[in-house]
Write an enzyme that holds these catalytic residues in place. Structure first.
Site, mmCIF file in Angstrom:
data_model
loop_
_atom_site.group_PDB
_atom_site.id
_atom_site.type_symbol
_atom_site.label_atom_id
_atom_site.label_comp_id
_atom_site.label_asym_id
_atom_site.label_seq_id
_atom_site.Cartn_x
_atom_site.Cartn_y
_atom_site.Cartn_z
ATOM 1 N N LYS A 12 42.509 32.158 46.630
ATOM 2 C CA LYS A 12 42.077 33.601 46.409
ATOM 3 C C LYS A 12 40.848 33.841 46.826
ATOM 4 C CE LYS A 12 41.624 35.820 42.534
ATOM 5 N NZ LYS A 12 40.747 37.074 42.566
ATOM 6 N N ASP A 72 42.388 39.350 47.882
ATOM 7 C CA ASP A 72 42.902 40.150 46.766
ATOM 8 C C ASP A 72 41.707 41.348 46.770
ATOM 9 O OD1 ASP A 72 43.613 41.146 44.118
ATOM 10 O OD2 ASP A 72 42.483 39.597 43.017
ATOM 11 N N LEU A 73 42.276 42.363 47.557
ATOM 12 C CA LEU A 73 41.488 43.666 47.445
ATOM 13 C C LEU A 73 41.811 44.771 46.834
ATOM 14 C CD1 LEU A 73 40.527 43.540 51.536
ATOM 15 C CD2 LEU A 73 39.354 42.625 49.506
ATOM 16 N N LYS A 74 43.144 44.784 46.223
ATOM 17 C CA LYS A 74 43.635 45.878 45.467
ATOM 18 C C LYS A 74 43.323 47.196 45.956
ATOM 19 C CE LYS A 74 42.886 43.288 41.028
ATOM 20 N NZ LYS A 74 42.045 41.847 41.634
ATOM 21 N N LEU A 75 44.088 47.367 47.419
ATOM 22 C CA LEU A 75 43.751 48.590 47.951
ATOM 23 C C LEU A 75 44.506 49.664 47.294
ATOM 24 C CD1 LEU A 75 45.011 47.482 51.630
ATOM 25 C CD2 LEU A 75 42.159 47.421 50.491
ATOM 26 N N HIS A 76 43.822 51.021 47.301
ATOM 27 C CA HIS A 76 44.288 52.165 46.597
ATOM 28 C C HIS A 76 43.479 53.223 47.429
ATOM 29 C CE1 HIS A 76 46.404 54.980 44.160
ATOM 30 N NE2 HIS A 76 45.254 55.293 43.556
ATOM 31 N N ASP A 77 44.177 54.261 48.305
ATOM 32 C CA ASP A 77 43.482 55.575 48.574
ATOM 33 C C ASP A 77 44.523 56.197 49.186
ATOM 34 O OD1 ASP A 77 41.632 56.993 50.245
ATOM 35 O OD2 ASP A 77 40.078 55.070 50.240
ATOM 36 N N GLY A 129 47.455 57.720 51.981
ATOM 37 C CA GLY A 129 48.381 56.900 52.618
ATOM 38 C C GLY A 129 47.895 56.430 53.837
ATOM 39 N N THR A 131 44.944 56.013 55.055
ATOM 40 C CA THR A 131 44.040 54.996 55.075
ATOM 41 C C THR A 131 44.345 53.513 54.639
ATOM 42 O OG1 THR A 131 42.299 56.522 54.418
ATOM 43 C CG2 THR A 131 41.517 54.282 53.930
ATOM 44 N N THR A 186 45.337 42.339 33.979
ATOM 45 C CA THR A 186 45.379 41.613 32.914
ATOM 46 C C THR A 186 44.311 41.522 31.927
ATOM 47 O OG1 THR A 186 44.529 39.713 33.983
ATOM 48 C CG2 THR A 186 46.970 39.913 34.128
ATOM 49 N N ARG A 235 45.421 30.461 31.412
ATOM 50 C CA ARG A 235 44.208 29.786 30.829
ATOM 51 C C ARG A 235 45.030 28.278 30.309
ATOM 52 N NH1 ARG A 235 41.896 32.873 33.509
ATOM 53 N NH2 ARG A 235 39.871 33.916 33.093
ATOM 54 N N GLY A 271 40.817 30.847 37.955
ATOM 55 C CA GLY A 271 39.449 30.772 38.735
ATOM 56 C C GLY A 271 38.573 29.525 37.722
ATOM 57 N N ARG A 272 37.847 30.339 36.770
ATOM 58 C CA ARG A 272 36.745 29.739 36.007
ATOM 59 C C ARG A 272 37.007 28.337 35.438
ATOM 60 N NH1 ARG A 272 35.032 35.558 33.324
ATOM 61 N NH2 ARG A 272 37.096 35.620 33.819
#
Length: 230
Positions: free
Chosen positions: A34, A62-67, A69, A71, A117, A178, A207-208
């Site tokens: 990711k 993982d950009l989580k687009l929201h704008d 329509g 765009t 989350t 986890r 990730g971590r």
């Protein structure tokens, strides 16, 4: 799907050099990565995502687009040209519909983020939502199906209730995973890898607990074994 293919390692690091070093340390233990906002927006971040793909890895942007329509549609079309595997958008109906239009000509799979989350019912109330996590995730899952989105991002705690709504063809991808005994950090709705896969997750994102381990490859291999035993 093989257990190893279900694990997505989050390269939440500051630079492309750090990401390359982590990919090298993980070697063949990990096949799916990711690239989130921190790395994507670092100098060379998008080029690195394509580099990973060219090296035979699968890549989740993982950009989580929201704008608005138009765009979102245009941004998604540009991202689809990178040849990557997954892209996230926020699960607002207009956003999902626009992203679907933008990705219509390629193989890019769209994942709709239902509820982060790191949020719980109290966080949603503070933000002005009248419903709690479970109700909002279910509503957005139904809307995602209507808009033709390929999958959902949701916590492992919602997997069992959402799978019947999503059906067998919709991908369920869960962060908030986890290993047993690991620090949950800023996550509020978590399960272990074994529990998440048993609850019907198609992919888990970690990730971590892997990238900050003394031996990242060994930590990843332990997660793969846990997935295989689910």
């Amino acid at each position: 799907m093989k257990a190893r293919e279900r694990l997505i390692v989050a390269l939440d690091v500051e630079s492309v050099d750090d990401a390359r070093a982590m990919v090298a340390a993980l070697g063949e233990t990990v096949s799916f990565f990711k690239v989130g906002m921190e790395l994507a927006y670092a100098p060379g971040g998008f080029d690195f995502a394509r580099e990973l793909k060219a090296a035979g890895k699968r890549v989740f942007l993982d950009l989580k687009l929201h704008d608005i329509g138009v765009t979102v549609e245009r941004a998604t079309r540009q991202i689809a040209r990178l040849g990557l595997d997954f892209l996230t958008v926020h699960a607002f109906p207009q956003t999902m519909a626009a992203a679907r239009e933008g990705a219509s000509d390629g193989a890019l799979k769209l994942l709709a983020v239902t509820v982060m989350t790191s949020y719980d019912d109290a966080d949603l109330k503070e933000a002005g939502y009248a419903c709690g996590v479970a109700e909002l995730v279910a509503r957005r899952a139904r809307q995602a199906r209507e808009k033709g989105v390929d999958g959902l991002i949701l916590s492992p705690l919602e997997l069992a209730s959402i799978r019947p709504l999503a059906g067998s063809d919709m991908l369920l991808v869960t962060p908030g995973v986890r290993p047993e005994g690991a620090d949950v950090g800023d996550q509020k709705r978590v399960m272990t890898p074994r529990q998440a896969v048993a609850a019907s997750a198609d992919y888990i994102v970690i990730g971590r607990p892997i990238t900050r381990a003394a031996d990242p490859a060994a930590a990843a291999e332990a997660v793969v074994r846990e997935i295989a035993g689910a």
